[in-house]
Write a protein that holds these residues in place. Structure first.
Motif, PDB file in Angstrom:
ATOM      1  N   GLN A   5       5.487   9.769   6.747  1.00 34.60           N
ATOM      2  CA  GLN A   5       5.955  10.182   5.239  1.00 34.60           C
ATOM      3  C   GLN A   5       5.106   9.990   4.134  1.00 34.60           C
ATOM      4  O   GLN A   5       4.485   8.971   4.222  1.00 34.60           O
ATOM      5  CB  GLN A   5       7.765   9.870   4.855  1.00 34.60           C
ATOM      6  N   TRP A   6       4.185  11.556   3.671  1.00 31.34           N
ATOM      7  CA  TRP A   6       3.200  12.118   3.067  1.00 31.34           C
ATOM      8  C   TRP A   6       4.263  12.800   1.329  1.00 31.34           C
ATOM      9  O   TRP A   6       4.875  13.014   2.063  1.00 31.34           O
ATOM     10  CB  TRP A   6       2.500  12.123   3.416  1.00 31.34           C
ATOM     11  N   THR A   7       3.573  12.342  -0.029  1.00 32.59           N
ATOM     12  CA  THR A   7       3.380  13.353  -0.352  1.00 32.59           C
ATOM     13  C   THR A   7       2.715  14.256  -0.241  1.00 32.59           C
ATOM     14  O   THR A   7       1.723  14.577   0.765  1.00 32.59           O
ATOM     15  CB  THR A   7       2.920  12.595  -1.781  1.00 32.59           C
ATOM     16  N   PRO A   8       2.911  16.204  -1.084  1.00 37.53           N
ATOM     17  CA  PRO A   8       1.751  16.471  -1.085  1.00 37.53           C
ATOM     18  C   PRO A   8       0.231  16.243  -2.261  1.00 37.53           C
ATOM     19  O   PRO A   8       0.488  15.251  -2.732  1.00 37.53           O
ATOM     20  CB  PRO A   8       2.569  17.634  -1.544  1.00 37.53           C
ATOM     21  N   VAL A   9      -0.714  16.615  -1.982  1.00 37.06           N
ATOM     22  CA  VAL A   9      -1.897  16.512  -2.729  1.00 37.06           C
ATOM     23  C   VAL A   9      -1.025  16.628  -4.461  1.00 37.06           C
ATOM     24  O   VAL A   9      -0.154  17.905  -4.199  1.00 37.06           O
ATOM     25  CB  VAL A   9      -2.584  17.512  -2.374  1.00 37.06           C
ATOM     26  N   HIS A  10      -1.124  15.887  -4.928  1.00 40.19           N
ATOM     27  CA  HIS A  10      -0.454  15.881  -6.457  1.00 40.19           C
ATOM     28  C   HIS A  10      -1.057  14.909  -8.055  1.00 40.19           C
ATOM     29  O   HIS A  10      -1.912  14.165  -7.690  1.00 40.19           O
ATOM     30  CB  HIS A  10       0.749  15.327  -5.959  1.00 40.19           C
ATOM     31  N   ASP A  11      -0.557  15.786  -8.863  1.00 39.75           N
ATOM     32  CA  ASP A  11      -1.100  14.654 -10.306  1.00 39.75           C
ATOM     33  C   ASP A  11      -0.076  13.804 -10.352  1.00 39.75           C
ATOM     34  O   ASP A  11       1.721  13.942 -10.023  1.00 39.75           O
ATOM     35  CB  ASP A  11      -1.964  15.140 -10.973  1.00 39.75           C
TER      36      ASP A  11
ATOM     37  N   LEU B 236       6.229  -3.110  -2.917  1.00 41.95           N
ATOM     38  CA  LEU B 236       7.464  -4.703  -2.419  1.00 41.95           C
ATOM     39  C   LEU B 236       7.429  -5.272  -0.819  1.00 41.95           C
ATOM     40  O   LEU B 236       7.989  -6.055  -0.853  1.00 41.95           O
ATOM     41  CB  LEU B 236       8.823  -4.084  -2.539  1.00 41.95           C
ATOM     42  N   GLU B 237       7.337  -3.919   0.053  1.00 43.55           N
ATOM     43  CA  GLU B 237       7.147  -3.813   1.811  1.00 43.55           C
ATOM     44  C   GLU B 237       6.150  -3.207   2.131  1.00 43.55           C
ATOM     45  O   GLU B 237       6.096  -1.985   1.418  1.00 43.55           O
ATOM     46  CB  GLU B 237       9.208  -3.689   2.112  1.00 43.55           C
ATOM     47  N   GLY B 238       5.677  -3.898   3.602  1.00 45.10           N
ATOM     48  CA  GLY B 238       4.768  -2.529   4.468  1.00 45.10           C
ATOM     49  C   GLY B 238       3.538  -2.597   3.005  1.00 45.10           C
ATOM     50  O   GLY B 238       3.180  -3.299   2.481  1.00 45.10           O
ATOM     51  N   VAL B 239       2.717  -1.459   3.741  1.00 37.50           N
ATOM     52  CA  VAL B 239       1.770  -1.246   3.456  1.00 37.50           C
ATOM     53  C   VAL B 239       1.384   0.474   3.527  1.00 37.50           C
ATOM     54  O   VAL B 239       1.939   1.294   4.145  1.00 37.50           O
ATOM     55  CB  VAL B 239      -0.085  -1.078   4.307  1.00 37.50           C
ATOM     56  N   LEU B 240       1.092   0.828   1.804  1.00 40.14           N
ATOM     57  CA  LEU B 240       0.833   1.849   1.181  1.00 40.14           C
ATOM     58  C   LEU B 240      -0.050   2.812   1.438  1.00 40.14           C
ATOM     59  O   LEU B 240      -1.010   1.626   0.387  1.00 40.14           O
ATOM     60  CB  LEU B 240       2.465   1.695  -0.579  1.00 40.14           C
ATOM     61  N   GLU B 241      -0.607   3.585   2.489  1.00 46.03           N
ATOM     62  CA  GLU B 241      -1.319   4.288   1.827  1.00 46.03           C
ATOM     63  C   GLU B 241      -1.848   5.388   1.132  1.00 46.03           C
ATOM     64  O   GLU B 241      -0.887   6.058   0.022  1.00 46.03           O
ATOM     65  CB  GLU B 241      -2.230   4.763   3.131  1.00 46.03           C
ATOM     66  N   GLU B 242      -3.117   5.257   0.158  1.00 50.48           N
ATOM     67  CA  GLU B 242      -3.418   6.224  -0.638  1.00 50.48           C
ATOM     68  C   GLU B 242      -5.174   6.570  -0.685  1.00 50.48           C
ATOM     69  O   GLU B 242      -5.105   6.328  -0.589  1.00 50.48           O
ATOM     70  CB  GLU B 242      -3.491   5.321  -2.405  1.00 50.48           C
ATOM     71  N   ARG B 243      -4.634   8.585  -0.614  1.00 53.69           N
ATOM     72  CA  ARG B 243      -6.228   8.975  -0.159  1.00 53.69           C
ATOM     73  C   ARG B 243      -6.451   9.811  -1.448  1.00 53.69           C
ATOM     74  O   ARG B 243      -5.813  10.452  -1.557  1.00 53.69           O
ATOM     75  CB  ARG B 243      -5.514   9.541   0.946  1.00 53.69           C
TER      76      ARG B 243
ATOM     77  N   LEU C 226       2.161   6.776  10.776  1.00 53.25           N
ATOM     78  CA  LEU C 226       3.849   6.897  12.355  1.00 53.25           C
ATOM     79  C   LEU C 226       2.752   5.553  12.414  1.00 53.25           C
ATOM     80  O   LEU C 226       3.976   4.919  12.414  1.00 53.25           O
ATOM     81  CB  LEU C 226       2.455   8.601  12.780  1.00 53.25           C
ATOM     82  N   GLU C 227       2.086   4.856  12.909  1.00 54.30           N
ATOM     83  CA  GLU C 227       1.640   4.098  13.655  1.00 54.30           C
ATOM     84  C   GLU C 227       2.308   2.796  12.579  1.00 54.30           C
ATOM     85  O   GLU C 227       2.307   1.279  13.008  1.00 54.30           O
ATOM     86  CB  GLU C 227       0.483   4.033  13.797  1.00 54.30           C
ATOM     87  N   ARG C 228       2.118   2.346  11.438  1.00 49.68           N
ATOM     88  CA  ARG C 228       2.940   1.541  10.352  1.00 49.68           C
ATOM     89  C   ARG C 228       4.186   1.527   9.919  1.00 49.68           C
ATOM     90  O   ARG C 228       4.875   2.790  10.155  1.00 49.68           O
ATOM     91  CB  ARG C 228       2.080   1.923   9.070  1.00 49.68           C
ATOM     92  N   SER C 229       4.565   0.279  10.081  1.00 50.85           N
ATOM     93  CA  SER C 229       6.776   0.931  10.138  1.00 50.85           C
ATOM     94  C   SER C 229       6.261   1.160   8.062  1.00 50.85           C
ATOM     95  O   SER C 229       5.819   1.110   7.512  1.00 50.85           O
ATOM     96  CB  SER C 229       6.874  -0.609   9.760  1.00 50.85           C
ATOM     97  N   ARG C 230       7.872   1.005   7.942  1.00 49.49           N
ATOM     98  CA  ARG C 230       7.796   1.702   6.345  1.00 49.49           C
ATOM     99  C   ARG C 230       7.342   1.251   5.692  1.00 49.49           C
ATOM    100  O   ARG C 230       7.381  -0.587   5.046  1.00 49.49           O
ATOM    101  CB  ARG C 230       9.757   2.092   6.197  1.00 49.49           C
ATOM    102  N   ALA C 231       7.460   1.553   4.158  1.00 57.17           N
ATOM    103  CA  ALA C 231       6.684   0.931   2.882  1.00 57.17           C
ATOM    104  C   ALA C 231       8.377   1.077   1.563  1.00 57.17           C
ATOM    105  O   ALA C 231       8.683   2.200   1.616  1.00 57.17           O
ATOM    106  CB  ALA C 231       5.144   1.384   2.614  1.00 57.17           C
ATOM    107  N   VAL C 232       7.738  -0.049   0.595  1.00 57.09           N
ATOM    108  CA  VAL C 232       8.697   0.026  -0.219  1.00 57.09           C
ATOM    109  C   VAL C 232       7.945   0.179  -1.844  1.00 57.09           C
ATOM    110  O   VAL C 232       7.649  -0.916  -1.449  1.00 57.09           O
ATOM    111  CB  VAL C 232      10.194  -0.642  -0.265  1.00 57.09           C
ATOM    112  N   SER C 233       7.950   0.913  -2.749  1.00 60.86           N
ATOM    113  CA  SER C 233       7.373   0.312  -4.016  1.00 60.86           C
ATOM    114  C   SER C 233       7.718   0.650  -4.849  1.00 60.86           C
ATOM    115  O   SER C 233       9.010   1.712  -4.729  1.00 60.86           O
ATOM    116  CB  SER C 233       5.910   1.211  -3.391  1.00 60.86           C
ATOM    117  N   LEU C 234       7.439   0.448  -6.334  1.00 61.78           N
ATOM    118  CA  LEU C 234       8.140   0.670  -7.379  1.00 61.78           C
ATOM    119  C   LEU C 234       7.096   0.998  -8.393  1.00 61.78           C
ATOM    120  O   LEU C 234       5.717   0.788  -8.613  1.00 61.78           O
ATOM    121  CB  LEU C 234       8.680  -1.004  -8.299  1.00 61.78           C
ATOM    122  N   HIS C 235       7.582   1.637  -8.951  1.00 58.58           N
ATOM    123  CA  HIS C 235       6.755   2.970  -9.833  1.00 58.58           C
ATOM    124  C   HIS C 235       7.385   2.979 -11.056  1.00 58.58           C
ATOM    125  O   HIS C 235       8.544   3.932 -11.653  1.00 58.58           O
ATOM    126  CB  HIS C 235       6.252   4.581  -9.143  1.00 58.58           C
TER     127      HIS C 235
END
Ligand SMILES: [Fe+2]
Length: 189
Positions: free
Chosen positions: A81-87, A97-104, A151-160
């Motif tokens: 699951q990914w966001t669109p390109v956004h600001d 909080l959990e997993g690895v969140l990837e930021e491109r 897809l190859e990584r497990s879920r991530a949870v983050s606080l924003h």
């Protein structure tokens, strides 16, 4: 708000941002608070904050300020699951909080004169945010990126935490050089 950890964070964040007009000063003050908050997240997060959605990342509201000056969400990212390109139109502070969140990241080459076309973006670096990591961004020029979990990584949870209600933001079409404003309910994904 049932938890003293969350109440303390909100009151400190409210005080710190009320006194600071510069977004860069806000995130400088709030990043250490977020670092502490994610260590205590289990004391105030409830099952509904971990809601996921099979179709897209889920955004679960934790707190919104009565004057709309702050909002805090838990985002749950299932694999792929990914966001669109956004600001963002705001400063923001994010803690994992959990997993690895990837930021491109994307780098904007054309100045932002307010137009929704003629926007030249190139791909920038990638950042992998593991559990316990904190990142932040400021607007004007806004931070433009894609965030998610491959897809190859497990879920991530983050606080924003954002400096406004997050009920609209720009999404970008990189190939056509255009952007459009997307509206969402502030308490929905
Ligand atoms: Fe973002």
């Amino acid at each position: 708000m049932a938890s003293s950890s969350l109440e303390a964070f909100i009151s400190q964040a409210t005080a710190q941002t009320r006194d600071r007009s510069e977004p860069a000063d806000c995130v400088l003050a709030l990043a250490p608070l977020m670092l502490e908050l994610i260590e205590r997240a289990t004391t105030f997060l409830e099952p509904q904050h971990y809601r996921s959605d099979a179709n897209h990342y889920a955004r679960n509201l934790v707190y919104d300020a009565p004057d709309a000056s702050l909002s805090l969400y838990v985002l749950v990212w299932s694999s792929g699951q990914w966001t669109p390109v956004h600001d963002h139109g705001s400063w923001g502070v994010v803690g994992v909080l959990e997993g690895v969140l990837e930021e491109r990241n994307y780098v904007r080459l054309s100045p932002d004169c307010g137009a929704d076309e003629g926007i030249r973006l190139v791909r920038g670096g990638v950042i992998l945010l593991g559990r316990g990591a904190v990142t932040s961004f400021v607007p004007n020029p806004d931070h433009i990126h894609v965030t998610g979990v491959p897809l190859e990584r497990s879920r991530a949870v983050s606080l924003h935490l954002y400096g406004r209600m997050m009920n609209s933001f720009n999404t970008y079409d990189v190939s056509s050089g255009t952007r459009q404003r997307v509206s969402v309910k502030h308490n929905e994904s």
